[in-house]
Enzyme design. Sequence first.
Site, short mmCIF file in Angstrom:
data_model
loop_
_atom_site.label_atom_id
_atom_site.label_comp_id
_atom_site.label_asym_id
_atom_site.label_seq_id
_atom_site.Cartn_x
_atom_site.Cartn_y
_atom_site.Cartn_z
N SER A 28 41.65 54.82 44.75
CA SER A 28 40.57 55.66 44.20
C SER A 28 39.42 54.83 43.64
O SER A 28 38.75 55.25 42.70
CB SER A 28 41.14 56.58 43.12
OG SER A 28 41.79 55.80 42.12
N LYS B 290 47.91 55.12 42.33
CA LYS B 290 49.21 54.77 41.72
C LYS B 290 49.30 55.17 40.26
O LYS B 290 50.34 55.55 39.78
CB LYS B 290 49.42 53.25 41.79
CG LYS B 290 49.82 52.78 43.15
CD LYS B 290 50.43 51.40 43.09
CE LYS B 290 49.44 50.32 42.77
NZ LYS B 290 50.00 48.96 42.93
N ALA C 257 34.54 45.90 37.57
CA ALA C 257 33.50 45.01 38.11
C ALA C 257 32.31 44.94 37.16
O ALA C 257 31.79 45.96 36.72
CB ALA C 257 33.05 45.52 39.48
N GLN C 258 31.90 43.73 36.87
CA GLN C 258 30.80 43.57 35.90
C GLN C 258 29.48 43.29 36.60
O GLN C 258 28.45 43.86 36.27
CB GLN C 258 31.13 42.41 34.95
CG GLN C 258 32.31 42.69 34.06
CD GLN C 258 32.60 41.54 33.10
OE1 GLN C 258 31.95 40.51 33.11
NE2 GLN C 258 33.62 41.71 32.29
N GLY D 188 27.62 43.48 39.85
CA GLY D 188 26.74 44.49 40.41
C GLY D 188 26.83 44.54 41.92
O GLY D 188 27.83 44.15 42.50
N GLU E 288 23.24 35.62 40.61
CA GLU E 288 24.55 34.99 40.46
C GLU E 288 24.62 33.79 41.39
O GLU E 288 23.69 33.55 42.18
CB GLU E 288 25.67 36.00 40.76
CG GLU E 288 25.71 37.12 39.73
CD GLU E 288 26.86 38.09 39.92
OE1 GLU E 288 27.90 37.69 40.45
OE2 GLU E 288 26.71 39.26 39.53
N ASP F 276 49.15 46.33 48.08
CA ASP F 276 49.95 47.37 48.76
C ASP F 276 49.47 47.66 50.18
O ASP F 276 50.27 47.78 51.11
CB ASP F 276 49.93 48.68 47.95
CG ASP F 276 50.39 48.47 46.51
OD1 ASP F 276 51.12 47.49 46.27
OD2 ASP F 276 50.02 49.27 45.65
N HIS G 72 37.86 33.13 40.36
CA HIS G 72 36.63 33.24 39.57
C HIS G 72 36.66 32.14 38.53
O HIS G 72 37.66 31.96 37.83
CB HIS G 72 36.55 34.62 38.90
CG HIS G 72 35.17 34.94 38.40
ND1 HIS G 72 34.58 34.27 37.36
CD2 HIS G 72 34.26 35.84 38.83
CE1 HIS G 72 33.35 34.76 37.17
NE2 HIS G 72 33.14 35.72 38.04
N ARG H 177 31.50 29.77 43.97
CA ARG H 177 32.63 29.85 43.04
C ARG H 177 33.73 28.83 43.29
O ARG H 177 34.35 28.33 42.36
CB ARG H 177 33.25 31.24 43.12
CG ARG H 177 32.42 32.23 42.44
CD ARG H 177 33.03 33.58 42.47
NE ARG H 177 32.05 34.48 41.88
CZ ARG H 177 32.13 35.78 41.89
NH1 ARG H 177 33.16 36.37 42.46
NH2 ARG H 177 31.20 36.52 41.33
N HIS I 213 40.70 36.14 41.68
CA HIS I 213 39.71 37.20 41.50
C HIS I 213 39.57 38.10 42.71
O HIS I 213 39.45 39.31 42.58
CB HIS I 213 38.38 36.53 41.18
CG HIS I 213 37.25 37.48 40.90
ND1 HIS I 213 37.30 38.38 39.86
CD2 HIS I 213 36.03 37.65 41.50
CE1 HIS I 213 36.17 39.07 39.83
NE2 HIS I 213 35.39 38.65 40.82
N GLU J 27 38.42 45.61 49.77
CA GLU J 27 39.14 44.35 49.61
C GLU J 27 40.43 44.32 50.44
O GLU J 27 40.92 43.25 50.81
CB GLU J 27 39.45 44.10 48.12
CG GLU J 27 39.85 42.67 47.83
CD GLU J 27 40.01 42.38 46.34
OE1 GLU J 27 39.57 43.20 45.51
OE2 GLU J 27 40.58 41.32 46.01
N ARG K 243 33.66 34.57 49.38
CA ARG K 243 32.74 35.70 49.20
C ARG K 243 31.57 35.33 48.29
O ARG K 243 31.76 34.70 47.24
CB ARG K 243 33.51 36.87 48.58
CG ARG K 243 32.67 38.08 48.30
CD ARG K 243 33.52 39.16 47.70
NE ARG K 243 34.04 38.75 46.42
CZ ARG K 243 33.50 39.07 45.25
NH1 ARG K 243 32.43 39.83 45.21
NH2 ARG K 243 34.05 38.66 44.12
C1 SIN Z 1 31.06 38.69 38.15
O1 SIN Z 1 30.42 39.50 37.48
O2 SIN Z 1 31.06 37.49 37.93
C2 SIN Z 1 31.88 39.20 39.29
C3 SIN Z 1 31.04 39.69 40.37
C4 SIN Z 1 31.76 39.57 41.67
O3 SIN Z 1 32.92 39.22 41.70
O4 SIN Z 1 31.13 39.79 42.70
#
Ligand code: SIN
Length: 560
Positions: free
Chosen positions: A12, A34, A45-46, A48, A113, A241, A262, A309, A370, A394, A405
């Site tokens: 979901s 689940k 997710a932070q 964007g 980023e 899963d 990450h 990363r 991550h 994912e 990624r």
């Molecule tokens: C993050 O905010 O660092 C994660 C963003 C992402 O994994 O794409």
Amino acid sequence: MKIETDFLIVGSGISGLSLAIKLSELGRVTVLTKKKTDDTATNLAQGGVCCVTGEDDDFELHEYDTIKAGDGLCHEDIVRLIVRQAPERMAELEACGLRFDRDKKGRISLGKEGGHSRRRIWHVGDYTGRAIQEALTRRAMECGNITLLENHTAVDLLIMNADGCFQGHCEAMSDGTDITTQQGLRTPPGSKGTCRVVGLYALNGATGEIDTFLSRCTILSTGGCGKVYLYTTNPDVATGDGIAMAYRAGARVANLEFVQFHPTCLYHPQRKNFLISEALRGEGARLLTCEGEAFMQRYAPREMELANRDVIARAIDAELKKSGRDYVYLDITHKKPDFLKKRFPQIYAVCLKLGIDITREPIPVVPAAHYMCGGVVTDAYGQTDLPGLFAVGETACTGFHGANRLASNSLLENLVMAHQSFVRIQSSWQHLKSLPFASPPEWKTGKAVDMQEGVLISHNWDTIRRLMWDYVGIVRSTKRLSLAAQRIEPILKEIHQHYWDYLLTSDFIELRNLAQVAYLVIRAAGARLESRGGHYMKDYPQKDDWNWRRDTLLLRNELM
Ligand code: SIN
């Protein structure tokens, strides 16, 4: 109990719900999840969503950055498809009631980023995922045709062979994996001619019964598998899963060695999986040793803290090994407190509650698992090898991310691939809806008994996660990978035996999937004798384009 539905979606998060909303125009949709609807990676997710917007930016630049991060393994046709659909899909998200941050002139405020040559990340403060989850959940609830079933854990896919026989009680764990580089559609092991996924068995957490769900299309959007590792930014539900079920059913899975770590997960005994967004580094945050020395100059003199990363995670790992410390620092104190509180309200508040004022002091951070860059192989429309089965987000491997990624590309991939799957399903809907639902046998528990001893699960759970962290982590070696392969085998055998002896619980189903995926990651990592993207081998430190510029494909063999 047997439940018939036109479309069955497992998961979901952003891909599951955005596809459910679209499919509800065609027929009845059932979404299984689940735990609670918002127990998803999306919700955490932070960063964007990437979408080319600024006047200094264009699609080619975003494609270039994606392909560069992917380190030679991106499928360039998929990269083009996804990058170029971004504006349309973002407009749809906004039509669901989501409002991304804007400046005083009403223009989208673009974040930056690592790995991005331009500002192009649409965000809602530092809680973009939560805002998306809420908007999509609200919209899905308004659609009369969608049933959201919480507390339902999928067990295995149901496959009907051409001769009308069913597979569904799959046993595959370690036996007979075939590593192949061949392309093309493969029928599942043991099947004669055409077969089709016709639904799945799922544990109803409220009744303890295994229900039979029958569908015309089944979509796996179960997220990733970060819980395979001891330290992860992922939610507890991320146990791989969808990947495990698809593999057991006979679909190919690809590139599972490319686990993205990450670089900056908060290091704090009371808050284990809290992410410190890469967007802080986008705004100039520096990485420091515990002694206050900036160190990225030594690892990536040009990109520094905005290197990809994998580079930064390895740099931190090397610093930690050298110093024997448990963490490094991320320092953003040079920015004005008002800016930090407005741009990173969640990170500011969570850290403050733990006694860290990010406006005045550096944040202790460590790398953590991550994102899974590989997954169930799909085409450009989310179609897996198995007719009737789609995988999105994912869970899937479209080739968009390659070996690593690019930050904030995943929510975009989810949106676009959910749309693509909808397009494919819609185009064959007249035919699909004329198919009768299958009538497989209901689940039989046989002589299975209540397990009673939870330690049988928790011990293996802990062992696998520690094994993966120590032997299949940021830096790998052939020796450690072969030891990991030896150690996972007896665990798999034990779980396999428990599967037949004991009544299923959600913890046990998760353990079975976790073990299956751990095994596959070990196999894939052991097969790739080079270093590329998120896969770094101490004894093969170079990239080997001649032999390894290709996906690692795994297929369950004839054994069931
Ligand atoms: C993050 O905010 O660092 C994660 C963003 C992402 O994994 O794409």
